[in-house]
Design a protein around this motif. Structure first.
Motif, PDB file in Angstrom:
ATOM      1  N   VAL A 197     -13.798 -35.880 -40.178  1.00  0.00           N
ATOM      2  CA  VAL A 197     -12.759 -35.685 -41.201  1.00  0.00           C
ATOM      3  C   VAL A 197     -13.275 -34.703 -42.250  1.00  0.00           C
ATOM      4  CG1 VAL A 197     -11.838 -38.002 -40.824  1.00  0.00           C
ATOM      5  CG2 VAL A 197     -13.473 -37.618 -42.690  1.00  0.00           C
ATOM      6  N   LEU A 198     -12.370 -34.167 -43.052  1.00  0.00           N
ATOM      7  CA  LEU A 198     -12.756 -33.142 -44.017  1.00  0.00           C
ATOM      8  C   LEU A 198     -13.270 -33.759 -45.313  1.00  0.00           C
ATOM      9  CD1 LEU A 198      -9.882 -30.500 -43.735  1.00  0.00           C
ATOM     10  CD2 LEU A 198     -11.893 -30.830 -42.295  1.00  0.00           C
ATOM     11  N   LEU A 199     -14.138 -33.014 -45.987  1.00  0.00           N
ATOM     12  CA  LEU A 199     -14.553 -33.379 -47.344  1.00  0.00           C
ATOM     13  C   LEU A 199     -13.916 -32.387 -48.322  1.00  0.00           C
ATOM     14  CD1 LEU A 199     -16.171 -34.900 -49.494  1.00  0.00           C
ATOM     15  CD2 LEU A 199     -18.090 -33.354 -49.021  1.00  0.00           C
ATOM     16  N   ILE A 200     -13.134 -32.931 -49.263  1.00  0.00           N
ATOM     17  CA  ILE A 200     -12.521 -32.112 -50.315  1.00  0.00           C
ATOM     18  C   ILE A 200     -13.231 -32.430 -51.626  1.00  0.00           C
ATOM     19  CG2 ILE A 200     -10.400 -31.518 -51.537  1.00  0.00           C
ATOM     20  CD1 ILE A 200      -8.788 -32.639 -49.242  1.00  0.00           C
ATOM     21  N   VAL A 201     -13.756 -31.394 -52.290  1.00  0.00           N
ATOM     22  CA  VAL A 201     -14.433 -31.610 -53.574  1.00  0.00           C
ATOM     23  C   VAL A 201     -13.623 -30.953 -54.689  1.00  0.00           C
ATOM     24  CG1 VAL A 201     -16.512 -31.163 -54.932  1.00  0.00           C
ATOM     25  CG2 VAL A 201     -16.721 -31.784 -52.521  1.00  0.00           C
ATOM     26  N   ASP A 202     -13.273 -31.748 -55.676  1.00  0.00           N
ATOM     27  CA  ASP A 202     -12.664 -31.226 -56.901  1.00  0.00           C
ATOM     28  C   ASP A 202     -13.819 -30.726 -57.772  1.00  0.00           C
ATOM     29  OD1 ASP A 202     -11.678 -30.916 -59.492  1.00  0.00           O
ATOM     30  OD2 ASP A 202     -10.282 -32.593 -59.332  1.00  0.00           O
ATOM     31  N   ASN A 203     -13.893 -29.409 -57.930  1.00  0.00           N
ATOM     32  CA  ASN A 203     -15.035 -28.785 -58.620  1.00  0.00           C
ATOM     33  C   ASN A 203     -14.681 -28.357 -60.045  1.00  0.00           C
ATOM     34  OD1 ASN A 203     -17.737 -27.932 -58.587  1.00  0.00           O
ATOM     35  ND2 ASN A 203     -17.199 -25.848 -57.953  1.00  0.00           N
ATOM     36  N   THR A 204     -13.642 -28.964 -60.595  1.00  0.00           N
ATOM     37  CA  THR A 204     -13.129 -28.564 -61.911  1.00  0.00           C
ATOM     38  C   THR A 204     -14.189 -28.658 -63.008  1.00  0.00           C
ATOM     39  OG1 THR A 204     -10.914 -29.314 -61.300  1.00  0.00           O
ATOM     40  CG2 THR A 204     -11.361 -29.078 -63.645  1.00  0.00           C
ATOM     41  N   LEU A 205     -14.920 -29.765 -63.048  1.00  0.00           N
ATOM     42  CA  LEU A 205     -15.841 -29.966 -64.168  1.00  0.00           C
ATOM     43  C   LEU A 205     -17.062 -29.062 -64.108  1.00  0.00           C
ATOM     44  CD1 LEU A 205     -14.091 -32.509 -64.853  1.00  0.00           C
ATOM     45  CD2 LEU A 205     -16.208 -33.477 -65.728  1.00  0.00           C
ATOM     46  N   ALA A 206     -17.498 -28.717 -62.895  1.00  0.00           N
ATOM     47  CA  ALA A 206     -18.707 -27.905 -62.779  1.00  0.00           C
ATOM     48  C   ALA A 206     -18.389 -26.410 -62.813  1.00  0.00           C
ATOM     49  CB  ALA A 206     -19.441 -28.245 -61.495  1.00  0.00           C
ATOM     50  N   SER A 207     -17.327 -26.014 -62.131  1.00  0.00           N
ATOM     51  CA  SER A 207     -17.000 -24.597 -61.898  1.00  0.00           C
ATOM     52  C   SER A 207     -18.033 -24.010 -60.932  1.00  0.00           C
ATOM     53  CB  SER A 207     -16.961 -23.760 -63.184  1.00  0.00           C
ATOM     54  OG  SER A 207     -18.240 -23.185 -63.450  1.00  0.00           O
ATOM     55  N   PRO A 208     -17.664 -22.928 -60.227  1.00  0.00           N
ATOM     56  CA  PRO A 208     -18.606 -22.360 -59.250  1.00  0.00           C
ATOM     57  C   PRO A 208     -19.856 -21.759 -59.892  1.00  0.00           C
ATOM     58  CG  PRO A 208     -16.579 -21.047 -59.381  1.00  0.00           C
ATOM     59  CD  PRO A 208     -16.346 -22.298 -60.153  1.00  0.00           C
ATOM     60  N   TYR A 209     -19.848 -21.578 -61.200  1.00  0.00           N
ATOM     61  CA  TYR A 209     -21.072 -21.083 -61.850  1.00  0.00           C
ATOM     62  C   TYR A 209     -22.184 -22.129 -61.769  1.00  0.00           C
ATOM     63  CZ  TYR A 209     -24.335 -19.567 -65.444  1.00  0.00           C
ATOM     64  OH  TYR A 209     -25.479 -19.203 -66.123  1.00  0.00           O
ATOM     65  N   LEU A 210     -21.815 -23.410 -61.857  1.00  0.00           N
ATOM     66  CA  LEU A 210     -22.828 -24.473 -61.823  1.00  0.00           C
ATOM     67  C   LEU A 210     -23.015 -25.066 -60.434  1.00  0.00           C
ATOM     68  CD1 LEU A 210     -21.971 -26.440 -65.102  1.00  0.00           C
ATOM     69  CD2 LEU A 210     -23.651 -24.621 -64.780  1.00  0.00           C
ATOM     70  N   LEU A 211     -21.925 -25.155 -59.657  1.00  0.00           N
ATOM     71  CA  LEU A 211     -21.996 -25.873 -58.377  1.00  0.00           C
ATOM     72  C   LEU A 211     -21.093 -25.182 -57.372  1.00  0.00           C
ATOM     73  CD1 LEU A 211     -22.756 -28.505 -56.744  1.00  0.00           C
ATOM     74  CD2 LEU A 211     -20.689 -29.532 -57.692  1.00  0.00           C
ATOM     75  N   ARG A 212     -21.621 -24.959 -56.152  1.00  0.00           N
ATOM     76  CA  ARG A 212     -20.784 -24.395 -55.089  1.00  0.00           C
ATOM     77  C   ARG A 212     -20.768 -25.401 -53.945  1.00  0.00           C
ATOM     78  NH1 ARG A 212     -20.649 -18.181 -54.404  1.00  0.00           N
ATOM     79  NH2 ARG A 212     -22.430 -18.488 -53.027  1.00  0.00           N
TER      80      ARG A 212
END
Ligand SMILES: *Cc1c(COP(=O)(O)O)cnc(C)c1O
Length: 445
Positions: A197-212
């Motif tokens: 199954v797929l993993l969906i990550v809501d990355n709103t709090l980190a943003s791609p600058y902190l977490l990819r």
């Protein structure tokens, strides 16, 4: 359409270290990706294509566009050149293959869910979520026949325990609202993978600058771009990004991707569009039919924000670290939940997943519980009391009396929003001014 554009052209002309094309850094991508000078006027800034529709060359061109046999713009519910630049820029910042923008973060979550599930299907979600997501998943989605299993995400084994045959995806916030919690998304992705199954990550709090999250095994990433991506508290938006590494044929859980679609003359999205098939299907089926479209002017506003994302995020993190350290020593504060503090149970995970900084949003516990929390909020001057995060301004919220008020006591407690919890979204002002404001307000509680 959301396919590779100018930064690849630039890349191929600026040599990299090994003589191959250069890989630009995240700050360069934030300024350039997806945009090029306007081919007609030479305008350097991306124009706002404030138009609903686009003229076809001739009838044959129109037919090809409708059959998805050629790329081009038809109608802004699905595609628009200003929105495309925004989609491409975020896709590249995340290291993904393609993206679909939406009217809000919640719209992006809905588009993901409706693209992956039929009535009767299920998904597993971390219970540490933005309050509105808890309501969307727990109250509104069940009306559509979608069941959410909420689990405590701090032990990845809990996702394994909740797995059923009808589960289509796992959902979590990598850095979880209302703050201070970091999940071991690499281990959670192993559970998702094991069950196909797929993993969906809501990355709103980190943003791609902190977490990819794609680097740790996520398949789809979601943002409320209303928050740090736009960054100035002026525009609603959301986006859904695809990794480009999903094998839709490994099982029969996703017939919308792996079986022919009759509305498009029997084309199979995963086959025809390969590594950006999900982006194409979300756009040409879910966005087409549900219409949760990002407005071109909104996309432009968000693009202005994205250009300074790396600068702002670093400042948010530096300020938040200083404020957290100061609060931890304050006599009216019981606890501070910030992963940049050694006292945090998430300190180690923070070192692993967020090397540049631990984000701008966190919570602390005020002595005196609910009443003291409300009093503090009423006494701040520089901080704004509102239900948003990721603004340039410092924001403060008492979740128990606002965003999490519709939940039961037990739900509030488990979502990290008990009566004494105060949430800060530390802005980019001078940190001395932020601390002085909290100091005078705490003195009055
Ligand atoms: C705000 C937010 C959302 C919802 O986004 P909207 O743009 O308000 O619809 C989802 N997830 C997180 C983590 C958020 O902060």
């Amino acid at each position: 359409m959301s396919v590779r554009t100018n930064i690849d052209e630039v890349t191929s002309n600026v040599p990299g270290e090994e003589g191959g094309p250069r890989e630009f850094g995240i700050s360069t991508i934030a300024v350039h990706a997806g945009a090029r000078p306007d081919p007609v006027t030479g305008a350097r800034q991306t124009p706002i294509y404030q138009t609903t529709s686009f003229v076809f060359d001739d009838s044959e061109h129109a037919a090809e566009l409708f059959n998805l046999q050629t790329f081009g713009y038809v109608y802004s519910r699905m595609t628009n050149p200003t929105v495309s630049v925004f989609e491409e820029r975020i896709a590249q910042l995340e290291g993904g293959r393609g993206a679909v923008a939406a009217a809000s973060g919640h719209a992006a979550q809905f588009l993901a869910a409706v693209s992956l599930m039929e009535a009767g299907d299920e998904f597993i979600s971390s219970r540490n979520l933005y309050g509105g997501s808890l309501t969307q998943f727990g109250v509104s989605f069940p009306k559509l026949g979608w069941k959410c299993h909420f689990v405590d995400p701090t032990d990845p084994e809990n996702f394994e325990q909740a797995m059923t045959d009808r589960v289509k995806f796992i959902f979590c916030e990598g850095v979880a609202n209302p703050g201070g919690i970091i999940l071991d998304i690499e281990r959670i992705s192993e559970v998702a993978n094991k069950h196909g199954v797929l993993l969906i990550v809501d990355n709103t709090l980190a943003s791609p600058y902190l977490l990819r999250p794609f680097e740790w095994g996520a398949d789809l990433v979601i943002h409320s771009t209303t928050k740090f991506i736009g960054g100035h508290g002026n525009t609603m938006g959301g986006i859904l990004i695809e990794s480009g590494n999903i094998d839709w044929f490994r099982n029969d859980k996703y017939p919308g991707m792996s079986k022919p679609d009759n509305a498009y003359h029997g084309l199979t999205f995963a086959e025809t569009f390969g590594d950006f098939g999900f982006t194409m299907r979300t756009r040409m089926v879910a966005l087409r039919d549900y219409g949760a479209t990002l407005y071109p002017t909104a996309a432009w506003n968000l693009l202005q924000g994205v250009e300074t994302l790396p600068l702002r995020m670093q400042r948010h993190c530096d300020n938040a670290q200083a404020v957290a350290e100061w609060l931890e020593k304050h006599p009216k504060v019981n606890w501070v939940s910030y992963p940049g503090l050694k006292s945090s149970q998430f300190y180690e995970l923070g070192q692993k997943y967020l090397p540049r900084g631990k984000g701008g949003v966190f919570t602390f516990g005020i002595k005196g519980g609910f009443d003291a929390g409300v009093k503090l909020i009423d006494c701040v001057e520089l901080h704004s009391h509102l239900a948003n995060i990721g603004d340039t301004r410092s924001l403060i919220l008492h979740p128990a009396s606002t965003t999490h008020r519709q939940l039961t006591d037990e739900q509030r407690e488990s979502a990290g929003a008990g009566p004494d919890v105060v949430r800060l979204s530390v802005g980019i002002e001078d940190v001395e001014d932020i601390i002085a404001d909290l100091e005078q307000a705490l003195a009055q509680t």
